[in-house]
Design a protein around this motif. Structure first.
Motif, PDB file in Angstrom:
ATOM      1  N   TYR A  92      -1.212  60.258  25.647  1.00  0.00           N
ATOM      2  CA  TYR A  92      -1.963  61.866  24.963  1.00  0.00           C
ATOM      3  C   TYR A  92      -1.786  63.406  25.056  1.00  0.00           C
ATOM      4  O   TYR A  92      -1.174  63.652  26.065  1.00  0.00           O
ATOM      5  CB  TYR A  92      -3.839  61.658  24.850  1.00  0.00           C
ATOM      6  CG  TYR A  92      -4.232  60.265  24.278  1.00  0.00           C
ATOM      7  CD1 TYR A  92      -4.383  60.277  23.140  1.00  0.00           C
ATOM      8  CD2 TYR A  92      -4.411  59.410  24.759  1.00  0.00           C
ATOM      9  CE1 TYR A  92      -4.462  58.708  22.643  1.00  0.00           C
ATOM     10  CE2 TYR A  92      -5.316  58.350  24.633  1.00  0.00           C
ATOM     11  CZ  TYR A  92      -5.170  57.568  23.099  1.00  0.00           C
ATOM     12  OH  TYR A  92      -5.453  57.254  22.986  1.00  0.00           O
ATOM     13  N   GLU A  93      -1.587  64.459  24.166  1.00  0.00           N
ATOM     14  CA  GLU A  93      -0.769  65.269  24.602  1.00  0.00           C
ATOM     15  C   GLU A  93      -1.641  66.431  25.963  1.00  0.00           C
ATOM     16  O   GLU A  93      -1.292  67.329  26.300  1.00  0.00           O
ATOM     17  CB  GLU A  93      -0.968  66.186  23.527  1.00  0.00           C
ATOM     18  CG  GLU A  93      -1.896  66.749  22.788  1.00  0.00           C
ATOM     19  CD  GLU A  93      -1.553  67.854  21.670  1.00  0.00           C
ATOM     20  OE1 GLU A  93      -0.792  68.105  21.324  1.00  0.00           O
ATOM     21  OE2 GLU A  93      -2.517  68.268  20.704  1.00  0.00           O
ATOM     22  N   ASP A  94      -3.339  65.774  26.255  1.00  0.00           N
ATOM     23  CA  ASP A  94      -3.623  66.656  26.803  1.00  0.00           C
ATOM     24  C   ASP A  94      -4.471  65.857  27.962  1.00  0.00           C
ATOM     25  O   ASP A  94      -4.838  65.966  28.790  1.00  0.00           O
ATOM     26  CB  ASP A  94      -5.161  66.738  26.220  1.00  0.00           C
ATOM     27  CG  ASP A  94      -6.531  65.421  25.957  1.00  0.00           C
ATOM     28  OD1 ASP A  94      -5.367  64.275  25.796  1.00  0.00           O
ATOM     29  OD2 ASP A  94      -7.216  65.516  25.548  1.00  0.00           O
ATOM     30  N   MET A  95      -3.290  64.958  28.633  1.00  0.00           N
ATOM     31  CA  MET A  95      -2.896  63.913  29.207  1.00  0.00           C
ATOM     32  C   MET A  95      -2.345  64.327  30.089  1.00  0.00           C
ATOM     33  O   MET A  95      -0.899  64.135  29.831  1.00  0.00           O
ATOM     34  CB  MET A  95      -2.908  62.936  29.687  1.00  0.00           C
ATOM     35  CG  MET A  95      -4.636  62.295  28.380  1.00  0.00           C
ATOM     36  SD  MET A  95      -6.092  61.865  29.578  1.00  0.00           S
ATOM     37  CE  MET A  95      -4.765  60.113  30.921  1.00  0.00           C
ATOM     38  N   PRO A  96      -1.927  63.933  31.420  1.00  0.00           N
ATOM     39  CA  PRO A  96      -0.837  64.285  32.800  1.00  0.00           C
ATOM     40  C   PRO A  96      -0.030  63.387  32.269  1.00  0.00           C
ATOM     41  O   PRO A  96      -0.616  62.556  31.399  1.00  0.00           O
ATOM     42  CB  PRO A  96      -1.396  64.334  34.019  1.00  0.00           C
ATOM     43  CG  PRO A  96      -1.982  64.748  33.701  1.00  0.00           C
ATOM     44  CD  PRO A  96      -3.141  63.929  32.499  1.00  0.00           C
ATOM     45  N   GLU A  97       1.281  63.290  32.688  1.00  0.00           N
ATOM     46  CA  GLU A  97       2.057  62.068  32.385  1.00  0.00           C
ATOM     47  C   GLU A  97       1.370  60.536  32.810  1.00  0.00           C
ATOM     48  O   GLU A  97       0.800  61.232  34.023  1.00  0.00           O
ATOM     49  CB  GLU A  97       3.171  61.990  32.668  1.00  0.00           C
ATOM     50  CG  GLU A  97       3.687  62.541  34.178  1.00  0.00           C
ATOM     51  CD  GLU A  97       4.149  61.821  35.729  1.00  0.00           C
ATOM     52  OE1 GLU A  97       4.127  60.257  34.771  1.00  0.00           O
ATOM     53  OE2 GLU A  97       3.540  61.478  36.431  1.00  0.00           O
ATOM     54  N   ASP A  98       1.772  59.738  32.634  1.00  0.00           N
ATOM     55  CA  ASP A  98       0.892  58.294  33.200  1.00  0.00           C
ATOM     56  C   ASP A  98       0.698  58.174  34.123  1.00  0.00           C
ATOM     57  O   ASP A  98      -0.450  58.193  35.197  1.00  0.00           O
ATOM     58  CB  ASP A  98       2.155  57.583  32.322  1.00  0.00           C
ATOM     59  CG  ASP A  98       1.271  56.752  31.582  1.00  0.00           C
ATOM     60  OD1 ASP A  98       0.781  57.916  30.729  1.00  0.00           O
ATOM     61  OD2 ASP A  98       1.779  56.044  30.680  1.00  0.00           O
ATOM     62  N   GLY A  99       1.874  58.100  35.302  1.00  0.00           N
ATOM     63  CA  GLY A  99       1.663  57.740  36.829  1.00  0.00           C
ATOM     64  C   GLY A  99       1.046  58.974  37.403  1.00  0.00           C
ATOM     65  O   GLY A  99       0.106  58.394  38.062  1.00  0.00           O
ATOM     66  N   GLN A 100       1.313  60.226  37.167  1.00  0.00           N
ATOM     67  CA  GLN A 100      -0.094  61.517  37.347  1.00  0.00           C
ATOM     68  C   GLN A 100      -1.451  61.589  37.614  1.00  0.00           C
ATOM     69  O   GLN A 100      -2.307  61.499  37.730  1.00  0.00           O
ATOM     70  CB  GLN A 100       0.425  62.707  37.142  1.00  0.00           C
ATOM     71  CG  GLN A 100      -0.025  63.893  37.741  1.00  0.00           C
ATOM     72  CD  GLN A 100      -0.086  63.567  39.454  1.00  0.00           C
ATOM     73  OE1 GLN A 100       0.709  63.706  39.832  1.00  0.00           O
ATOM     74  NE2 GLN A 100      -1.096  64.252  40.172  1.00  0.00           N
ATOM     75  N   ALA A 101      -1.638  59.985  35.712  1.00  0.00           N
ATOM     76  CA  ALA A 101      -3.288  60.683  35.146  1.00  0.00           C
ATOM     77  C   ALA A 101      -3.603  59.512  36.582  1.00  0.00           C
ATOM     78  O   ALA A 101      -5.153  59.592  36.640  1.00  0.00           O
ATOM     79  CB  ALA A 101      -3.255  60.040  34.192  1.00  0.00           C
TER      80      ALA A 101
END
Length: 212
Positions: A92-101
């Motif tokens: 999602y454009e409002d989410m960080p990249e998956d690892g950071q999320a």
């Protein structure tokens, strides 16, 4: 065929005697190698810190209802994906990249537990752990620590479910016989079974309501 460390057959009584690994001899060598490798020692944790690992282990177990053995090493599978940057290929454009999320949201769970329980998330009573997780889902698309809660929920469940249902233990639980290649299926259609498949012994049972 039964491999070392293979999961018990039968799917907890729903598919009596069913064992997905019995079909391994019909898979091509590469596929069999990939599937059987999931039965060995889980990979060492490389991505998550010890503190993050503690939170993520509890989170995944509660999301998936893994409250008794044998267990699928979901945390280790997720960690391996993140360490290798093997994402879904989108976010999602409002989410960080998956690892950071993952790092951020695990820290937020810990912060919520500290506020509510005065302890780390992994050390909180299970009832309160469940309430903290449920609170994220209940927010829907509203804000949770600056993130869209629904997108956080999607992140957690996508990775957790992908890890769980990649493992033959989960296949036995749902009566899935594994890869169809190269043999394929001949009895296509609703309620049609192959000779190697087992009919659900409790088709009217609801595993959610039963807590199975």
């Amino acid at each position: 065929m039964t491999a070392p460390g293979s999961p018990p057959a039968g799917g907890g009584g729903r598919f009596p005697g069913f064992d997905a690994l019995a079909q391994a001899g019909h898979w091509d060598a590469v596929t069999a190698g990939v599937v059987l490798s999931r039965l060995g020692k889980p990979p060492d944790v490389q991505f998550f810190t010890p503190a993050e690992q503690a939170v993520a282990t509890v989170l995944c177990d509660l999301l998936l209802g893994q409250d008794s053995g044998p267990r699928v090493p979901v945390l280790e599978f997720i960690d391996a994906r993140l360490a290798g940057r093997e994402t879904d290929g989108w976010r999602y454009e409002d989410m960080p990249e998956d690892g950071q999320a993952w790092r951020d949201t695990l820290a937020y769970l810990d912060a919520d537990a500290d506020t509510r329980c005065g302890t780390a998330f992994a050390a909180a009573p299970e009832e309160q752990q469940l309430e903290l997780i449920q609170a994220v889902q209940d927010r829907g698309s509203k804000d949770w620590h600056g993130l869209n809660a629904a997108h956080v929920w999607s992140l957690w469940t996508r990775y957790a479910c992908t890890a769980l249902y990649a493992h033959p233990l989960a296949w036995n639980e749902i009566g899935f016989s594994g890869p169809a290649y190269p043999r394929g299926y001949k009895n296509a259609g609703v309620d049609k079974l192959e000779p190697f498949e087992v009919r659900d012994a409790r088709p009217s049972g609801d595993p959610i309501r039963e807590g199975a």
